[in-house]
Design a protein around this motif. Sequence first.
Motif, PDB file in Angstrom:
ATOM      1  N   HIS A 116       0.985  -0.867   0.163  1.00  0.00           N
ATOM      2  CA  HIS A 116      -0.124  -0.310  -0.256  1.00  0.00           C
ATOM      3  C   HIS A 116       0.914   0.642   0.073  1.00  0.00           C
ATOM      4  N   GLN A 117       1.704   1.261   0.820  1.00  0.00           N
ATOM      5  CA  GLN A 117       2.759   2.289   0.443  1.00  0.00           C
ATOM      6  C   GLN A 117       3.347   2.616  -0.412  1.00  0.00           C
ATOM      7  N   LYS A 118       3.974   1.330  -1.446  1.00  0.00           N
ATOM      8  CA  LYS A 118       4.782   1.996  -2.574  1.00  0.00           C
ATOM      9  C   LYS A 118       3.961   2.306  -3.773  1.00  0.00           C
ATOM     10  N   ALA A 119       2.267   1.957  -3.274  1.00  0.00           N
ATOM     11  CA  ALA A 119       0.754   2.723  -4.125  1.00  0.00           C
ATOM     12  C   ALA A 119       1.282   3.935  -4.113  1.00  0.00           C
ATOM     13  N   GLN A 120       1.716   4.553  -3.145  1.00  0.00           N
ATOM     14  CA  GLN A 120       1.177   5.945  -2.158  1.00  0.00           C
ATOM     15  C   GLN A 120       2.525   6.952  -2.965  1.00  0.00           C
ATOM     16  N   ASP A 128      -4.169  -0.483  -7.879  1.00  0.00           N
ATOM     17  CA  ASP A 128      -3.921  -0.164  -9.405  1.00  0.00           C
ATOM     18  C   ASP A 128      -2.831  -0.004  -9.653  1.00  0.00           C
ATOM     19  N   TYR A 129      -1.424   0.260  -8.533  1.00  0.00           N
ATOM     20  CA  TYR A 129      -0.064   0.104  -9.165  1.00  0.00           C
ATOM     21  C   TYR A 129      -0.033  -1.291 -10.111  1.00  0.00           C
ATOM     22  N   MET A 130      -0.985  -2.258  -9.864  1.00  0.00           N
ATOM     23  CA  MET A 130       0.178  -3.715 -10.172  1.00  0.00           C
ATOM     24  C   MET A 130      -0.760  -3.468 -11.331  1.00  0.00           C
ATOM     25  N   PHE A 131      -1.838  -2.877 -11.762  1.00  0.00           N
ATOM     26  CA  PHE A 131      -2.516  -2.762 -13.188  1.00  0.00           C
ATOM     27  C   PHE A 131      -1.465  -2.335 -14.237  1.00  0.00           C
ATOM     28  N   LYS A 132      -0.714  -1.255 -13.349  1.00  0.00           N
ATOM     29  CA  LYS A 132      -0.019  -0.677 -14.184  1.00  0.00           C
ATOM     30  C   LYS A 132       1.433  -1.515 -14.032  1.00  0.00           C
ATOM     31  N   LYS A 133       1.818  -2.373 -13.131  1.00  0.00           N
ATOM     32  CA  LYS A 133       3.429  -2.812 -13.250  1.00  0.00           C
ATOM     33  C   LYS A 133       3.160  -3.817 -13.909  1.00  0.00           C
TER      34      LYS A 133
END
Length: 563
Positions: free
Chosen positions: A202-206, A215-220
Motif C-alpha cells: 500500500h505504501q509503494k502505491a502511495q 491500481d499500482y499492479m495493473f500498471k506494473k
Amino acid sequence: MDNTEYFVINDLKVLQAQFEELLQAQIQSSKEFEDWLRHQSRLLDEVDEQLKQHYIQFQCSTYNQQVKEAYDFDQKHVQPLVKHYKSLLDNKYYESPFRLQLDPEYFGLFNKKVGNAISLFNEKNIALEIEEDELVTKYFEITGDLTVMWEGEEKPLSDMQVYLQDSERTVRKNAMTLIQESVLSVEGDLQLIMDKLIALRHQKAQNVGLQNYRDYMFKKYERFDYTATDCFELAEAMRQYVIPLQKKFQEKQQKTLGVNTFRPWDVRAVPTNEKPLQPVQNVDELVKRSFHILENVDPRFSALLQEMNENNLLDLESRKGKAPGGFCEYLPTSKQSFIFMNCCNTQDDVVVLLHEMGHCIHNELMKDIEIQQYRNVPMESAELASTTMELLTMEYWDTFYTNKADFNRAKREQLRLMVEYLPIIIVVDQFQHWMYENPNHTHVERKEKFQELARTYDSNFVSWEGYENWLATKWLSILHIFEAPFYYIEYAIAQIGALQMYKQYKENRKQALINYKKALSLGSTRSVKEVYEAAGIRFDFSSQTIKELMEFVEKELELFEEE
C-alpha cells in the motif's frame, strides 16, 4: 559494452561499472541509439540470468544456507542497484532526441512501456521491495518445510495430493485433514506475513501517487488492454455461466460416488470401482512419454524437451525442502528454459509438465527478439501459450493410457477441472481486489471475506459444514497471493483464449498451429489484444463468449463419453 558475460553479479563494483558505461555513453545518431538499446538488453539479460539461477537454486533447496545467502544477497544488494540504474536508463532513453527518430511501428509500444515504468518508479520503493522480498522468502521457507506423517512415512504436502483422489472416502478425508492441519499450524505466521506485505505494498502505491496497490499492479503488469472493472464483469459472467456447469459436474460426481453429502474431499475422488489415474511410475517415464506427445504436435517442440532434459534443465521430483508449485524460468543469455515442479505420479503431472512446456515453447519462439522488454511478455500471453499446450496435446494422451476408458477419462477430467478451476481463479482475484482496496482489514475480516467470495463465485454444492475454517484459510496455500500479487486473473483470461484455440485446432489443426506459433513469436512487440488476434481468437471476456465456450466444453465432454 559487449563484455557483459564476463562478470558475476555479486561483484557490485563491476556491475555498477557496467551500468555506468551505458549511462554515460555518448550517442550521436539514431543508429547508435538502437545499438545502445541492444547493449542495454544484453546487460540486463546477463543480470537477469544470474538472478534467475539463484532463484531456481533457492526454490529447489529452500533449506540450503549457501543458496539462501546468495538469494538474499540478490534481494538486498543486486536488485536494488539494478532497479536504480534501470530507472536512470529509462530516463536517458525517454529524454533522448533520437527516440522520436525510431520506427514508430516497432517502438510505439516500447515507448509506452518505458513511460509507464518511469511513472511507477520511486527511489523510496526500493527499500520497501527489499523488505517485501524477505517476507516472500520467509513464506517459501515456512511452506517448503511443511510435511505430514502418512503410514509411518514423512511426506511433503505435494505428495499427499494423490490421496485426495482415493476411492476410499476415509483415506481422502484423512489426507485432506492432514494437509489442512499442516497449513493451519503455520496460519499465524502466514497471516502476519500477509499483514506486512499489504502494508508495504500500500505504501509503494502511495509513493507513486496511486490510491491503492491494485491500481499500482495493473500498471506494473502493463494491463493496457483491460481494467479492474473488466475483472468484475468477468467475475459476473463466470457466476452466470460457469457455476451452473460446475454444479452440474459436482452433482454428477456425487451421484457417481453414492454419497449423501458432497464434501471438499469428494471433489477429486474416483468411484469405488476405479483407481486414480496413474499415467507414469516415475519422472523418467513422464519425460519420455511427454516427448512422444510433443513429437506428434510438432517435432520442434519435442526436440526442445529433449535438449532441456540432456542439459539438466528439469527438476521434477517432489522432496522435502523444495518449494511447492511449479514454474518455468527463461535464462535469456543461455537462451534456455528451466522447468521446476513437484511430481507425484498423477495425471496432474502430465498437465503441469505440458503446461510448463508451453512456456518453454513460447521462450523458444521469441528468443531472437533483441530488445529485452519485448521478451518480457504479459502473463495473459504467457498463460495462453501454456494452457493451450495442455489442450492441443490431449488427443495424444493415449501415449500414457493404453486403456481407452482411462484415456477418455483423462480428457474428461482435463475439461472438467478447467471448469472447476475458473471459479477459484475469480475468488482469488476478487479477494485481492478487496484486500488492497481495504488495506486496514483484520485477520477475521480477511477470512470472512474469502469465505463470502467463495460462496458467491464458487459452487455452493460442496458442503463445508464443520470445516468452514478450511474454506476461510484456503488462500494461505496459494503462493501467487504472496509472491506475485494479482497474478491470477490471467489464468481465467488464458483459459478463455485456450478453449478458443482448442476449438480452432479441432476445426483446422494445421492453421491453428501456424496461428499459435505466429502469436507466440510476437513476444511483447504487440499488445495482448493483437497477440490474441494473431492467434486467430478474440480477447473477449463478455458473457456471450463465456456462455458459448461453456456450451462447447459440455459438447466436448459428451463426445468423450460416447467414444
